[in-house]
Design a protein around this motif. Structure first.
Motif, PDB file in Angstrom:
ATOM      1  N   ASP A   1       5.986  14.167  -2.476  1.00  0.00           N
ATOM      2  CA  ASP A   1       7.688  14.357  -2.298  1.00  0.00           C
ATOM      3  C   ASP A   1       7.617  12.948  -2.561  1.00  0.00           C
ATOM      4  OD1 ASP A   1       9.134  13.383   0.589  1.00  0.00           O
ATOM      5  OD2 ASP A   1       9.390  15.823   0.342  1.00  0.00           O
ATOM      6  N   PRO A   2       9.107  12.788  -2.603  1.00  0.00           N
ATOM      7  CA  PRO A   2       9.175  11.141  -2.557  1.00  0.00           C
ATOM      8  C   PRO A   2       8.782  10.514  -1.075  1.00  0.00           C
ATOM      9  CG  PRO A   2      10.921  12.195  -3.605  1.00  0.00           C
ATOM     10  CD  PRO A   2       9.948  13.317  -3.260  1.00  0.00           C
ATOM     11  N   SER A   3       9.051  11.217  -0.324  1.00  0.00           N
ATOM     12  CA  SER A   3       8.668  10.147   1.422  1.00  0.00           C
ATOM     13  C   SER A   3       7.366   9.702   1.231  1.00  0.00           C
ATOM     14  CB  SER A   3       8.864  11.038   2.086  1.00  0.00           C
ATOM     15  OG  SER A   3       8.571  11.849   2.228  1.00  0.00           O
ATOM     16  N   MET A   4       6.447  10.063   0.469  1.00  0.00           N
ATOM     17  CA  MET A   4       5.155   9.934   0.207  1.00  0.00           C
ATOM     18  C   MET A   4       4.919   8.689  -0.303  1.00  0.00           C
ATOM     19  SD  MET A   4       3.074  13.244  -0.377  1.00  0.00           S
ATOM     20  CE  MET A   4       3.559  14.292   0.227  1.00  0.00           C
ATOM     21  N   LEU A   5       5.651   8.281  -1.012  1.00  0.00           N
ATOM     22  CA  LEU A   5       5.629   6.563  -1.668  1.00  0.00           C
ATOM     23  C   LEU A   5       6.246   5.567  -1.070  1.00  0.00           C
ATOM     24  CD1 LEU A   5       6.755   8.125  -5.091  1.00  0.00           C
ATOM     25  CD2 LEU A   5       4.277   8.378  -4.500  1.00  0.00           C
ATOM     26  N   ARG A   6       6.428   5.711   0.108  1.00  0.00           N
ATOM     27  CA  ARG A   6       6.998   3.963   0.794  1.00  0.00           C
ATOM     28  C   ARG A   6       5.661   3.777   0.920  1.00  0.00           C
ATOM     29  NH1 ARG A   6       5.944   3.388   6.032  1.00  0.00           N
ATOM     30  NH2 ARG A   6       4.414   5.793   7.503  1.00  0.00           N
ATOM     31  N   PRO A   7       6.695   2.220   1.553  1.00  0.00           N
ATOM     32  CA  PRO A   7       5.248   0.969   1.370  1.00  0.00           C
ATOM     33  C   PRO A   7       4.705   1.101   3.218  1.00  0.00           C
ATOM     34  CG  PRO A   7       7.172   0.606   0.791  1.00  0.00           C
ATOM     35  CD  PRO A   7       7.717   1.640   0.436  1.00  0.00           C
ATOM     36  N   ALA A   8       3.492   0.993   3.406  1.00  0.00           N
ATOM     37  CA  ALA A   8       3.354   1.490   4.310  1.00  0.00           C
ATOM     38  C   ALA A   8       2.547  -0.286   4.664  1.00  0.00           C
ATOM     39  CB  ALA A   8       1.529   1.804   4.328  1.00  0.00           C
ATOM     40  N   ASP A   9       3.105  -0.246   6.508  1.00  0.00           N
ATOM     41  CA  ASP A   9       2.466  -1.455   6.529  1.00  0.00           C
ATOM     42  C   ASP A   9       1.548  -1.573   6.911  1.00  0.00           C
ATOM     43  OD1 ASP A   9       2.562  -1.032   9.882  1.00  0.00           O
ATOM     44  OD2 ASP A   9       4.341   0.432   9.834  1.00  0.00           O
ATOM     45  N   PRO A  10       0.944  -2.789   7.629  1.00  0.00           N
ATOM     46  CA  PRO A  10      -0.309  -3.477   7.476  1.00  0.00           C
ATOM     47  C   PRO A  10      -1.118  -2.164   8.612  1.00  0.00           C
ATOM     48  CG  PRO A  10       1.144  -4.894   7.221  1.00  0.00           C
ATOM     49  CD  PRO A  10       2.365  -4.392   7.275  1.00  0.00           C
ATOM     50  N   LEU A  11      -0.394  -2.380   9.695  1.00  0.00           N
ATOM     51  CA  LEU A  11      -0.518  -1.671  11.149  1.00  0.00           C
ATOM     52  C   LEU A  11      -1.210  -0.403  10.994  1.00  0.00           C
ATOM     53  CD1 LEU A  11       1.039  -3.310  13.712  1.00  0.00           C
ATOM     54  CD2 LEU A  11      -0.863  -3.675  13.071  1.00  0.00           C
ATOM     55  N   GLU A  12      -0.464   0.988  10.544  1.00  0.00           N
ATOM     56  CA  GLU A  12      -0.358   1.615   9.346  1.00  0.00           C
ATOM     57  C   GLU A  12      -1.994   2.139   8.357  1.00  0.00           C
ATOM     58  OE1 GLU A  12       3.341   4.542   8.234  1.00  0.00           O
ATOM     59  OE2 GLU A  12       3.457   2.281   7.179  1.00  0.00           O
ATOM     60  N   VAL A  13      -2.010   1.144   7.798  1.00  0.00           N
ATOM     61  CA  VAL A  13      -3.071   0.718   6.718  1.00  0.00           C
ATOM     62  C   VAL A  13      -4.489   0.497   7.820  1.00  0.00           C
ATOM     63  CG1 VAL A  13      -4.226  -0.512   5.536  1.00  0.00           C
ATOM     64  CG2 VAL A  13      -2.063  -0.386   5.080  1.00  0.00           C
TER      65      VAL A  13
ATOM     66  N   GLY B   1       0.852  -1.029   0.040  1.00  0.00           N
ATOM     67  CA  GLY B   1      -0.079  -0.186   0.223  1.00  0.00           C
ATOM     68  C   GLY B   1       1.005   1.354  -0.138  1.00  0.00           C
ATOM     69  N   VAL B   2       0.270   2.631  -0.496  1.00  0.00           N
ATOM     70  CA  VAL B   2       1.184   4.070  -0.773  1.00  0.00           C
ATOM     71  C   VAL B   2       0.267   4.699  -0.444  1.00  0.00           C
ATOM     72  CG1 VAL B   2       2.057   5.471  -2.493  1.00  0.00           C
ATOM     73  CG2 VAL B   2       2.728   3.164  -2.333  1.00  0.00           C
ATOM     74  N   ALA B   3       0.387   5.338   1.223  1.00  0.00           N
ATOM     75  CA  ALA B   3      -0.394   6.297   1.640  1.00  0.00           C
ATOM     76  C   ALA B   3      -0.558   7.815   1.019  1.00  0.00           C
ATOM     77  CB  ALA B   3      -0.507   5.891   2.846  1.00  0.00           C
ATOM     78  N   LEU B   4      -0.596   7.804   0.223  1.00  0.00           N
ATOM     79  CA  LEU B   4      -0.841   9.291  -0.339  1.00  0.00           C
ATOM     80  C   LEU B   4      -1.490   9.772   0.424  1.00  0.00           C
ATOM     81  CD1 LEU B   4      -0.839   8.973  -4.712  1.00  0.00           C
ATOM     82  CD2 LEU B   4       1.301   9.426  -2.562  1.00  0.00           C
ATOM     83  N   PRO B   5      -1.535  11.232   0.569  1.00  0.00           N
ATOM     84  CA  PRO B   5      -2.300  11.752   0.979  1.00  0.00           C
ATOM     85  C   PRO B   5      -3.752  12.165   0.780  1.00  0.00           C
ATOM     86  CG  PRO B   5      -0.255  13.527   1.380  1.00  0.00           C
ATOM     87  CD  PRO B   5       0.152  12.119   0.470  1.00  0.00           C
TER      88      PRO B   5
ATOM     89  N   ALA C   1       0.357  10.947  -9.694  1.00  0.00           N
ATOM     90  CA  ALA C   1      -0.024  10.459  -8.538  1.00  0.00           C
ATOM     91  C   ALA C   1       0.503  11.963  -8.161  1.00  0.00           C
ATOM     92  CB  ALA C   1       1.358   9.722  -8.015  1.00  0.00           C
ATOM     93  N   GLU C   2       1.048  13.225  -8.546  1.00  0.00           N
ATOM     94  CA  GLU C   2       1.912  14.524  -8.360  1.00  0.00           C
ATOM     95  C   GLU C   2       0.042  14.844  -8.035  1.00  0.00           C
ATOM     96  OE1 GLU C   2       4.100  17.845  -7.357  1.00  0.00           O
ATOM     97  OE2 GLU C   2       5.128  15.336  -7.950  1.00  0.00           O
ATOM     98  N   LEU C   3      -0.949  15.144  -9.206  1.00  0.00           N
ATOM     99  CA  LEU C   3      -2.232  15.484  -9.159  1.00  0.00           C
ATOM    100  C   LEU C   3      -3.218  15.297  -8.387  1.00  0.00           C
ATOM    101  CD1 LEU C   3      -3.118  15.274 -13.120  1.00  0.00           C
ATOM    102  CD2 LEU C   3      -2.469  17.782 -11.577  1.00  0.00           C
ATOM    103  N   LEU C   4      -3.071  14.142  -7.497  1.00  0.00           N
ATOM    104  CA  LEU C   4      -3.878  13.524  -6.669  1.00  0.00           C
ATOM    105  C   LEU C   4      -2.938  14.275  -5.145  1.00  0.00           C
ATOM    106  CD1 LEU C   4      -3.924   9.978  -7.142  1.00  0.00           C
ATOM    107  CD2 LEU C   4      -6.192  11.526  -6.932  1.00  0.00           C
ATOM    108  N   VAL C   5      -2.302  13.975  -5.421  1.00  0.00           N
ATOM    109  CA  VAL C   5      -1.061  14.963  -3.772  1.00  0.00           C
ATOM    110  C   VAL C   5      -1.430  16.444  -3.596  1.00  0.00           C
ATOM    111  CG1 VAL C   5       0.614  15.364  -2.790  1.00  0.00           C
ATOM    112  CG2 VAL C   5       0.611  12.599  -3.465  1.00  0.00           C
ATOM    113  N   VAL C   6      -1.153  17.050  -5.407  1.00  0.00           N
ATOM    114  CA  VAL C   6      -1.966  18.488  -4.880  1.00  0.00           C
ATOM    115  C   VAL C   6      -3.348  18.297  -4.722  1.00  0.00           C
ATOM    116  CG1 VAL C   6      -1.963  20.030  -6.251  1.00  0.00           C
ATOM    117  CG2 VAL C   6      -0.250  19.187  -6.294  1.00  0.00           C
TER     118      VAL C   6
END
Length: 283
Positions: free
Chosen positions: A181-193, A134-138, A168-173
């Motif tokens: 920000d590249p940090s937004m593309l990191r994998p989300a772990d199950p508990l974060e989800v 999962g990728v938790a974009l804002p 992806a840029e449009l979704l965040v903007v």
């Protein structure tokens, strides 16, 4: 339209015990945790129903091509199967339904919030051996395939549409007004989800004061996760007071004030005053 209601207290206690146990496993099961959330929300979801949901995920995974290859090929295979053949997608109206945050209902309706549709994508893909996460974009959850240098993103809410970097840029903007920000593309772990799913449930309940029962179980499950915001204790106390459970709410406020006092004495004093006001409501 049937609105889900929580199970009896005995069933709820057992579900919460299992949820806490699963959340503390070395490798928590995402579908298991989501189905336990669903069972806490919907008293009609029994063990047979939870098993049936897991079996459906297995069967969907069995319909994917054998190891499609590249991250993009995986993303396209999931889009073709789940988005096109089975019609999983989301609509703006799904944000108004509690069922959109419950995995068993998303499997039944083929509709849901971005994060729950992403759970379906992830769990089906994982069972088939895909490099998925999962990728938790804002403001908009999506799924990713492959390592960072080859990452491919897909949007299950849009039927699994494969995203370009500009998408992806449009979704965040659109969600934040700020660039991706590249940090937004990191994998989300199950508990974060799971915490984000429960945040959505709490937001749904906050807009519906008559469903304070939902607000309470959602915050209670959030507090069972090994890592959670301390302020959830304050939120729980407020829910209890709104429900007329003044003594329990006051106790919770006082406990939270003790925690806050170490860093902000003025805030702790204000919370203590709220606790006293809650106790006064008993008279």
């Amino acid at each position: 339209m049937r609105t889900p209601h929580p199970p009896p207290p005995e069933r709820s206690a057992e579900l919460r015990r299992r949820f806490a146990e699963e959340a503390r496993c070395e490798r928590p099961g995402l579908s298991t945790l989501c189905l336990l959330v669903g069972a806490e929300a919907d008293g009609k979801l029994d063990e047979a129903g939870m098993d049936a949901a897991e079996i459906e995920l297995d069967e969907l995974a069995g319909q994917l091509p054998y190891r499609p290859g590249t991250p993009r090929a995986w993303a396209e295979a999931l889009r073709d199967l789940l988005g096109e053949r089975y019609g999983f997608h989301g609509t703006p109206g799904d944000y108004r339904r509690l069922e959109s945050s419950l995995l068993h209902e998303v499997l039944r309706r083929r509709r849901g919030l971005p994060i729950l549709l992403s759970v379906v994508w992830m769990e089906v893909a994982r069972r088939a051996g895909a490099p998925v996460y999962g990728v938790a974009l804002p403001g908009h959850f999506v799924v990713g395939f492959g390592e960072a240098e080859q990452q491919v993103l897909a949007d299950p809410f849009d039927g699994g549409r494969v995203l370009t970097g500009a998408d992806a840029e449009l979704l965040v903007v659109g969600a934040t007004g700020s660039p991706l920000d590249p940090s937004m593309l990191r994998p989300a772990d199950p508990l974060e989800v799971v915490l984000r799913i429960l945040n959505n449930v709490r937001a749904w309940a906050a807009a519906r004061p008559e469903r304070s029962d939902v607000a309470l179980w959602a915050v209670d499950l959030s507090l069972l996760l090994p890592s959670h915001p301390a302020r959830l204790r304050y939120e729980r106390a407020q829910v209890l007071v709104r429900r007329g459970q003044f003594l329990e709410g006051a106790d919770e406020l006082e406990a939270y004030a003790d925690v806050v006092a170490a860093v902000d004495e003025a805030a702790a004093t204000r919370i203590q005053a709220q606790a006293q006001a809650a106790r006064a409501m008993l008279n």
